[in-house]
Design an enzyme around this catalytic site. Sequence first.
Site, mmCIF file in Angstrom:
data_model
loop_
_atom_site.group_PDB
_atom_site.id
_atom_site.type_symbol
_atom_site.label_atom_id
_atom_site.label_comp_id
_atom_site.label_asym_id
_atom_site.label_seq_id
_atom_site.Cartn_x
_atom_site.Cartn_y
_atom_site.Cartn_z
ATOM 1 N N ALA A 111 0.832 -1.064 -0.049
ATOM 2 C CA ALA A 111 -0.087 -0.101 -0.065
ATOM 3 C C ALA A 111 0.799 1.163 0.044
ATOM 4 O O ALA A 111 0.435 2.485 0.466
ATOM 5 C CB ALA A 111 -1.073 0.097 1.352
ATOM 6 N N ASN A 153 3.677 3.963 -2.137
ATOM 7 C CA ASN A 153 3.528 4.808 -3.331
ATOM 8 C C ASN A 153 2.821 4.340 -4.662
ATOM 9 O O ASN A 153 1.967 4.703 -4.977
ATOM 10 C CB ASN A 153 4.827 5.447 -3.686
ATOM 11 C CG ASN A 153 5.243 6.410 -2.604
ATOM 12 O OD1 ASN A 153 4.393 6.989 -1.891
ATOM 13 N ND2 ASN A 153 6.507 6.842 -2.415
ATOM 14 N N GLY A 209 1.397 1.132 -4.832
ATOM 15 C CA GLY A 209 0.336 0.323 -4.816
ATOM 16 C C GLY A 209 -0.861 1.088 -4.315
ATOM 17 O O GLY A 209 -2.040 0.951 -4.862
ATOM 18 N N ARG A 222 14.240 1.707 -5.071
ATOM 19 C CA ARG A 222 15.427 2.128 -4.779
ATOM 20 C C ARG A 222 15.742 3.474 -4.396
ATOM 21 O O ARG A 222 14.870 4.303 -4.390
ATOM 22 C CB ARG A 222 16.417 1.824 -5.983
ATOM 23 C CG ARG A 222 15.636 2.648 -7.409
ATOM 24 C CD ARG A 222 16.401 2.058 -8.472
ATOM 25 N NE ARG A 222 15.679 2.506 -9.785
ATOM 26 C CZ ARG A 222 16.508 2.760 -10.812
ATOM 27 N NH1 ARG A 222 17.775 2.744 -10.932
ATOM 28 N NH2 ARG A 222 15.996 3.374 -11.986
ATOM 29 N N SER A 255 6.991 -5.200 -8.310
ATOM 30 C CA SER A 255 8.287 -4.944 -7.838
ATOM 31 C C SER A 255 9.573 -5.207 -8.499
ATOM 32 O O SER A 255 9.580 -6.046 -9.459
ATOM 33 C CB SER A 255 8.245 -6.040 -6.617
ATOM 34 O OG SER A 255 6.923 -6.127 -5.942
ATOM 35 N N HIS A 289 13.646 -4.518 -18.237
ATOM 36 C CA HIS A 289 13.220 -3.019 -17.397
ATOM 37 C C HIS A 289 14.909 -2.742 -16.600
ATOM 38 O O HIS A 289 14.731 -2.822 -15.431
ATOM 39 C CB HIS A 289 12.295 -3.279 -16.314
ATOM 40 C CG HIS A 289 11.773 -1.931 -15.798
ATOM 41 N ND1 HIS A 289 11.595 -0.809 -16.706
ATOM 42 C CD2 HIS A 289 11.465 -1.585 -14.456
ATOM 43 C CE1 HIS A 289 11.059 0.075 -15.551
ATOM 44 N NE2 HIS A 289 11.217 -0.382 -14.636
#
Length: 307
Positions: free
Chosen positions: A10, A12, A14, A82, A119, A175
């Site tokens: 929950a 940023n 999510g 990160r 993630s 990515h």
Amino acid sequence: MNQKVTVVGAGNVGATVAQRIVEKEIADVVLVDIIPGFPQGKALDMLESAPVERFDSKMIGSNDYAATSGSDVVVITAGVPRKPGMSRDDLVATNEGIVGDVVRKVLPGSPGAILIIVSNPLDAMCEVARRVSGLPRERVFGMAGILDSSRMRFFLAEALGVSVESTQAFVLGGHGDTMVPLTRYSTVGGVPVTELLPKEKLDAIVQRTRDGGIEIVNLLKTSAWYAPASAAVEMVDSVIRDKKKILPCAAYLQGEYGMRDVYLGVPVKLGAGGVEQVIEITLTAEEKAALEKSAGAVRELFKILKV
Ligand SMILES: NC(=O)c1ccc[n+]([C@@H]2O[C@H](COP(=O)([O-])OP(=O)(O)OC[C@H]3O[C@@H](n4cnc5c(N)ncnc54)[C@H](O)[C@@H]3O)[C@@H](O)[C@H]2O)c1
């Protein structure tokens, strides 16, 4: 009855994914996090905006997976983002444990769910979810290409002074630093961008797209969430509404592009069955080499996974 989407994490990304899903009335949402009170507080705050924003989708915040049972789609955003100076790959050890744990907890109550991974490091976390879940590749895939393409589309629109809606961009590969933005397949109003911008300008846009994540990390001291959430919600929407959009997603290749047993960003058809088709496009020798280099970087990460 509305379809049900669980968003795990929950934070940023999510919370913004959850917000966009209910505001667009795509589905009802269960928002899960390990921090007591956090998903409950976010859900209540969003629901209290519903009369003004005019949506009737339901949302529950919970620390308990019981609330998630019967989900059609699960979006996994749990994990650490990160910080400046870190690459996405630096997150692998921490996030591998988190993503594996989430999959083990969410799947028993929602055995038919489609898993959309957000993630990081994205391609490796897709592989963790695939191995732990044992699900077919159609039902485990990741968000990255839509975000990378959206960034490139924005830069193209800005450079040409045109609407973002007229731009299309194509970014393939993992990515990370080895992603492959394809100018040849990027268009504005149907016209290839190679006809509209000089090579130096296009090269600069390609490089800024590759560095799009770190540009935001350096500004915010944490990773982006508005554009990543938009990208994840486009995928949720295509699955829930069975739109069958062609979107660049991290998919598990089984011979396509001459590669096997690796997650890589490629165009796929996304519908109610998840990844219903991997679309193969013709690449030049140079583009193929760049894609193979990207796959090599993803494979290196697979080697250090413990699952
Ligand atoms: N794929 C992409 O393009 C992309 C883009 C942006 C961010 N990300 C990644 O998404 C992840 C989330 O980023 P963020 O900015 O939202 O981070 P954040 O720190 O704001 O939120 C992460 C949330 O996960 C929760 N969490 C941790 N362990 C958990 C567990 N076991 N179960 C449930 N919840 C758990 C935390 O409590 C936190 O609320 C990061 O790994 C980030 O790198 C990916």
